[in-house]
Scaffold this motif. Structure first.
Motif, PDB file in Angstrom:
ATOM      1  N   LEU A  41      -6.131  -4.359  -6.489  1.00 49.67           N
ATOM      2  CA  LEU A  41      -6.054  -3.039  -7.132  1.00 49.67           C
ATOM      3  C   LEU A  41      -6.420  -1.930  -6.154  1.00 49.67           C
ATOM      4  O   LEU A  41      -5.744  -0.903  -6.081  1.00 49.67           O
ATOM      5  N   LEU A  42      -7.474  -2.131  -5.412  1.00 49.94           N
ATOM      6  CA  LEU A  42      -7.892  -1.124  -4.440  1.00 49.94           C
ATOM      7  C   LEU A  42      -6.892  -0.995  -3.299  1.00 49.94           C
ATOM      8  O   LEU A  42      -6.580   0.105  -2.858  1.00 49.94           O
ATOM      9  N   ASP A  43      -6.388  -2.115  -2.842  1.00 48.78           N
ATOM     10  CA  ASP A  43      -5.446  -2.115  -1.733  1.00 48.78           C
ATOM     11  C   ASP A  43      -4.153  -1.382  -2.102  1.00 48.78           C
ATOM     12  O   ASP A  43      -3.622  -0.623  -1.307  1.00 48.78           O
ATOM     13  N   ASP A  44      -3.662  -1.570  -3.315  1.00 47.84           N
ATOM     14  CA  ASP A  44      -2.410  -0.954  -3.739  1.00 47.84           C
ATOM     15  C   ASP A  44      -2.572   0.510  -4.138  1.00 47.84           C
ATOM     16  O   ASP A  44      -1.847   1.362  -3.666  1.00 47.84           O
ATOM     17  N   SER A  45      -3.542   0.800  -4.987  1.00 46.28           N
ATOM     18  CA  SER A  45      -3.597   2.141  -5.564  1.00 46.28           C
ATOM     19  C   SER A  45      -4.411   3.131  -4.745  1.00 46.28           C
ATOM     20  O   SER A  45      -3.988   4.251  -4.534  1.00 46.28           O
ATOM     21  N   VAL A  46      -5.562   2.736  -4.255  1.00 47.38           N
ATOM     22  CA  VAL A  46      -6.418   3.669  -3.530  1.00 47.38           C
ATOM     23  C   VAL A  46      -5.789   4.039  -2.195  1.00 47.38           C
ATOM     24  O   VAL A  46      -5.752   5.208  -1.822  1.00 47.38           O
ATOM     25  N   ALA A  47      -5.273   3.054  -1.467  1.00 45.91           N
ATOM     26  CA  ALA A  47      -4.684   3.343  -0.170  1.00 45.91           C
ATOM     27  C   ALA A  47      -3.483   4.265  -0.320  1.00 45.91           C
ATOM     28  O   ALA A  47      -3.300   5.200   0.462  1.00 45.91           O
TER      29      ALA A  47
END
Length: 53
Positions: A41-47
């Motif tokens: 989730l962090l890798d896809d959305s935050v980045a």
């Protein structure tokens, strides 16, 4: 639990993430799967969000 030296964001977020993971484990999800999903989730959305700013 020990707090990191000089990293207030980590000090703030770590207990919240640990509680989130423990809640997912209590709901029947494995710890490994929960951590993997959080990373994904962090890798896809935050980045992507940071790149557009």
């Amino acid at each position: 639990m020990t707090m990191s030296d000089g990293h207030p964001a980590e000090d703030y977020l770590k207990p919240k993430l640990e509680a989130l993971i423990e809640g997912a484990v209590s709901a029947g999800f494995s710890r490994d799967v929960t951590v993997a999903v959080l990373i994904d989730l962090l890798d896809d959305s935050v980045a992507l969000d940071v790149e557009t700013r």
